[in-house]
Design a protein around this motif. Sequence first.
Motif, PDB file in Angstrom:
ATOM      1  N   VAL A 158       0.840  -1.208   0.000  1.00 31.97           N
ATOM      2  CA  VAL A 158       0.000   0.000   0.000  1.00 31.97           C
ATOM      3  C   VAL A 158       0.872   1.254   0.000  1.00 31.97           C
ATOM      4  O   VAL A 158       0.602   2.225  -0.706  1.00 31.97           O
ATOM      5  CB  VAL A 158      -0.941  -0.006   1.220  1.00 31.97           C
ATOM      6  N   ALA A 159       1.969   1.216   0.760  1.00 34.04           N
ATOM      7  CA  ALA A 159       2.827   2.391   0.896  1.00 34.04           C
ATOM      8  C   ALA A 159       3.561   2.734  -0.396  1.00 34.04           C
ATOM      9  O   ALA A 159       3.699   3.912  -0.755  1.00 34.04           O
ATOM     10  CB  ALA A 159       3.836   2.170   2.022  1.00 34.04           C
ATOM     11  N   VAL A 160       4.042   1.730  -1.124  1.00 31.85           N
ATOM     12  CA  VAL A 160       4.824   2.007  -2.341  1.00 31.85           C
ATOM     13  C   VAL A 160       3.956   2.033  -3.591  1.00 31.85           C
ATOM     14  O   VAL A 160       4.464   2.298  -4.686  1.00 31.85           O
ATOM     15  CB  VAL A 160       5.959   0.966  -2.517  1.00 31.85           C
ATOM     16  N   ASP A 161       2.674   1.724  -3.435  1.00 33.96           N
ATOM     17  CA  ASP A 161       1.710   1.773  -4.534  1.00 33.96           C
ATOM     18  C   ASP A 161       2.144   0.859  -5.678  1.00 33.96           C
ATOM     19  O   ASP A 161       2.256  -0.336  -5.486  1.00 33.96           O
ATOM     20  CB  ASP A 161       1.535   3.222  -4.992  1.00 33.96           C
ATOM     21  N   ASP A 162       2.422   1.394  -6.868  1.00 30.92           N
ATOM     22  CA  ASP A 162       2.705   0.564  -8.038  1.00 30.92           C
ATOM     23  C   ASP A 162       4.190   0.271  -8.231  1.00 30.92           C
ATOM     24  O   ASP A 162       4.573  -0.328  -9.241  1.00 30.92           O
ATOM     25  CB  ASP A 162       2.166   1.247  -9.307  1.00 30.92           C
ATOM     26  N   ASP A 163       5.036   0.690  -7.310  1.00 25.79           N
ATOM     27  CA  ASP A 163       6.481   0.485  -7.463  1.00 25.79           C
ATOM     28  C   ASP A 163       6.837  -0.939  -7.044  1.00 25.79           C
ATOM     29  O   ASP A 163       7.324  -1.200  -5.950  1.00 25.79           O
ATOM     30  CB  ASP A 163       7.257   1.500  -6.630  1.00 25.79           C
ATOM     31  N   TRP A 164       6.589  -1.896  -7.948  1.00 30.60           N
ATOM     32  CA  TRP A 164       6.804  -3.300  -7.598  1.00 30.60           C
ATOM     33  C   TRP A 164       8.272  -3.622  -7.398  1.00 30.60           C
ATOM     34  O   TRP A 164       8.615  -4.524  -6.625  1.00 30.60           O
ATOM     35  CB  TRP A 164       6.200  -4.209  -8.658  1.00 30.60           C
ATOM     36  N   ARG A 165       9.169  -2.903  -8.067  1.00 30.98           N
ATOM     37  CA  ARG A 165      10.601  -3.166  -7.892  1.00 30.98           C
ATOM     38  C   ARG A 165      11.038  -2.840  -6.460  1.00 30.98           C
ATOM     39  O   ARG A 165      11.809  -3.596  -5.838  1.00 30.98           O
ATOM     40  CB  ARG A 165      11.423  -2.360  -8.899  1.00 30.98           C
ATOM     41  N   LEU A 166      10.556  -1.728  -5.942  1.00 35.80           N
ATOM     42  CA  LEU A 166      10.890  -1.360  -4.567  1.00 35.80           C
ATOM     43  C   LEU A 166      10.298  -2.358  -3.583  1.00 35.80           C
ATOM     44  O   LEU A 166      10.930  -2.712  -2.577  1.00 35.80           O
ATOM     45  CB  LEU A 166      10.372   0.053  -4.267  1.00 35.80           C
ATOM     46  N   LEU A 167       9.103  -2.848  -3.887  1.00 43.50           N
ATOM     47  CA  LEU A 167       8.452  -3.814  -2.998  1.00 43.50           C
ATOM     48  C   LEU A 167       9.263  -5.107  -2.913  1.00 43.50           C
ATOM     49  O   LEU A 167       9.482  -5.653  -1.826  1.00 43.50           O
ATOM     50  CB  LEU A 167       7.039  -4.101  -3.505  1.00 43.50           C
ATOM     51  N   PHE A 168       9.740  -5.608  -4.044  1.00 46.90           N
ATOM     52  CA  PHE A 168      10.573  -6.815  -4.026  1.00 46.90           C
ATOM     53  C   PHE A 168      11.925  -6.546  -3.367  1.00 46.90           C
ATOM     54  O   PHE A 168      12.428  -7.369  -2.602  1.00 46.90           O
ATOM     55  CB  PHE A 168      10.767  -7.345  -5.450  1.00 46.90           C
ATOM     56  N   ALA A 169      12.531  -5.413  -3.699  1.00 41.58           N
ATOM     57  CA  ALA A 169      13.857  -5.101  -3.158  1.00 41.58           C
ATOM     58  C   ALA A 169      13.827  -4.941  -1.648  1.00 41.58           C
ATOM     59  O   ALA A 169      14.831  -5.219  -0.962  1.00 41.58           O
ATOM     60  CB  ALA A 169      14.399  -3.832  -3.813  1.00 41.58           C
ATOM     61  N   SER A 170      12.690  -4.495  -1.099  1.00 41.73           N
ATOM     62  CA  SER A 170      12.609  -4.263   0.343  1.00 41.73           C
ATOM     63  C   SER A 170      12.820  -5.542   1.142  1.00 41.73           C
ATOM     64  O   SER A 170      13.208  -5.498   2.310  1.00 41.73           O
ATOM     65  CB  SER A 170      11.259  -3.643   0.702  1.00 41.73           C
ATOM     66  N   ALA A 171      12.572  -6.715   0.527  1.00 38.61           N
ATOM     67  CA  ALA A 171      12.765  -7.981   1.230  1.00 38.61           C
ATOM     68  C   ALA A 171      14.235  -8.288   1.461  1.00 38.61           C
ATOM     69  O   ALA A 171      14.569  -9.165   2.269  1.00 38.61           O
ATOM     70  CB  ALA A 171      12.116  -9.118   0.454  1.00 38.61           C
ATOM     71  N   ALA A 172      15.139  -7.592   0.758  1.00 35.78           N
ATOM     72  CA  ALA A 172      16.571  -7.838   0.952  1.00 35.78           C
ATOM     73  C   ALA A 172      17.045  -7.331   2.305  1.00 35.78           C
ATOM     74  O   ALA A 172      18.019  -7.870   2.864  1.00 35.78           O
ATOM     75  CB  ALA A 172      17.371  -7.180  -0.170  1.00 35.78           C
ATOM     76  N   ALA A 173      16.386  -6.305   2.865  1.00 28.70           N
ATOM     77  CA  ALA A 173      16.835  -5.716   4.129  1.00 28.70           C
ATOM     78  C   ALA A 173      16.768  -6.711   5.295  1.00 28.70           C
ATOM     79  O   ALA A 173      17.780  -6.925   5.985  1.00 28.70           O
ATOM     80  CB  ALA A 173      16.026  -4.453   4.426  1.00 28.70           C
ATOM     81  N   PRO A 174      15.613  -7.340   5.562  1.00 27.05           N
ATOM     82  CA  PRO A 174      15.615  -8.326   6.654  1.00 27.05           C
ATOM     83  C   PRO A 174      16.503  -9.521   6.353  1.00 27.05           C
ATOM     84  O   PRO A 174      17.043 -10.144   7.275  1.00 27.05           O
ATOM     85  CB  PRO A 174      14.142  -8.742   6.772  1.00 27.05           C
TER      86      PRO A 174
END
Length: 472
Positions: free
Chosen positions: A168-184
């Motif tokens: 919901v926060a990143v809306d249509d930015d699917w690349r950022l959504l996938f990349a965010s999983a690298a942090a944890p």
Amino acid sequence: MRTRRAGSTRAQLRGRGAVMVYVIACIAALAGLLTGYDESVITATLAPLGRTLVVAPMEEGLMTASLPLGALMGALAGALLSGSWGRRPLLMGAAVLFIAGALVSAGAPGIILHAVGRFVLGVAIAIGAITAPAYIAETAPAARRGMLACAFPMAFSIGVLAAYLVGVAVDDDWRLLFASAAAPGLVLLVALWRLPESPPALVQAGRVEEAGALVARLNGWKSRDPRITAEVAALRAAARADARNGNWRDLLAPEIRPALLVGTGLFFFQQMTGIGPAIHYAPTVFAQAGLDEGSAQIATTLGFGALNIAVMVVAMALVDRIGRRRLLFLGFGGAAFSLALLAATAAIGTLEVQVFAFMALALYGASFSLAIGPLPWVMASEVFPLTLRGAGIALSTLSNWVFGFLALLAFPPLEQAFGFAPVFALAAVMSLLAMLFGARCVPETKGRTLEEIEAHLRSGQPLRTLGAPARR
């Protein structure tokens, strides 16, 4: 004066040991968070990803299937490597794959490379789901093992909710959504670098002195405490008893089959007692309350997610106090009642009974989170012998995914053919059968060491009699 100092020293040792086991559980549970996040993120990204990469129907199927295919390969690899690699190194390998899979999925210029990234994530998910529960169980004291083992399914639920909120926060930015999983994944990798291996894995590798020192640290005992020698002796005895075991075929040995039945049976009933239909039906109830379609879906996702996490905290507090079996009966008993009530309200289908539908959904969600969701993970990490623990958890985890797939496959045609009421009635019957299964097959492992559980399993006595009160 000496008595006070001695008491203070013992308290400090116990405190350090308690801190270490909680740290290990929290860090290992990050694999659960990543599993929930990466399994759920595809639902938030499918539409924007399709617009960016122009996904054809065949490519969409490839993208969706790549993760479960990777999970199948990862389960096989995790089961084969868990004995030789140990828990901590294998979990570190999973963390590397979580990072790599997230970055490849996020940066892929086309659907094929994106599917490769999803495949790598599937491998990481399976290895993490096999290794993290075993690592937590093998480092936790018997008195707190149930609570700490619940950390993995708790983190999984947090990951599912986090995927929705980040989406919901990143809306249509699917690349950022996938990349965010690298942090944890990076946090998991760095944190594991400083953690020890589990005592059973150390003994299995022949590092007996290290195992004794770690047992002392985890339990807050002094280095010369006689309990250390006894604990290490029990670990060595279990390792010797397991010397002839270690492959998938040994899971079917007569003395091991009861553990396999518990591990796969609980996951079967977890998937067959209505979680899919309940989540699918909830937006209908919210829509009848006046919410539009989008708001009803948001209310369902946030409501189930928050309730799941809150009640699982209660489960963590109760599992080592009242025991696994009582919690199981509470969970499936609550599910049977709430599903029967849902069947009745769905059959009536009027606004007058809506309040009962809300109550039934809340009670079902609480029952699932209290026992049906976490207990299969707890029991799977406890009932298998040392050298078969990886393979046993792998097969139990695979059964979870298979039964979940079958439940999702069967629900839409059943609902279309018969409506919600018969589906909920069938799930209520399955909940009652789950209680019967628990009474006949599931042991009480509260307060028992893993070595005691294994010794009982190999003794030839019925597994369900473990922890049962002696008859006079």
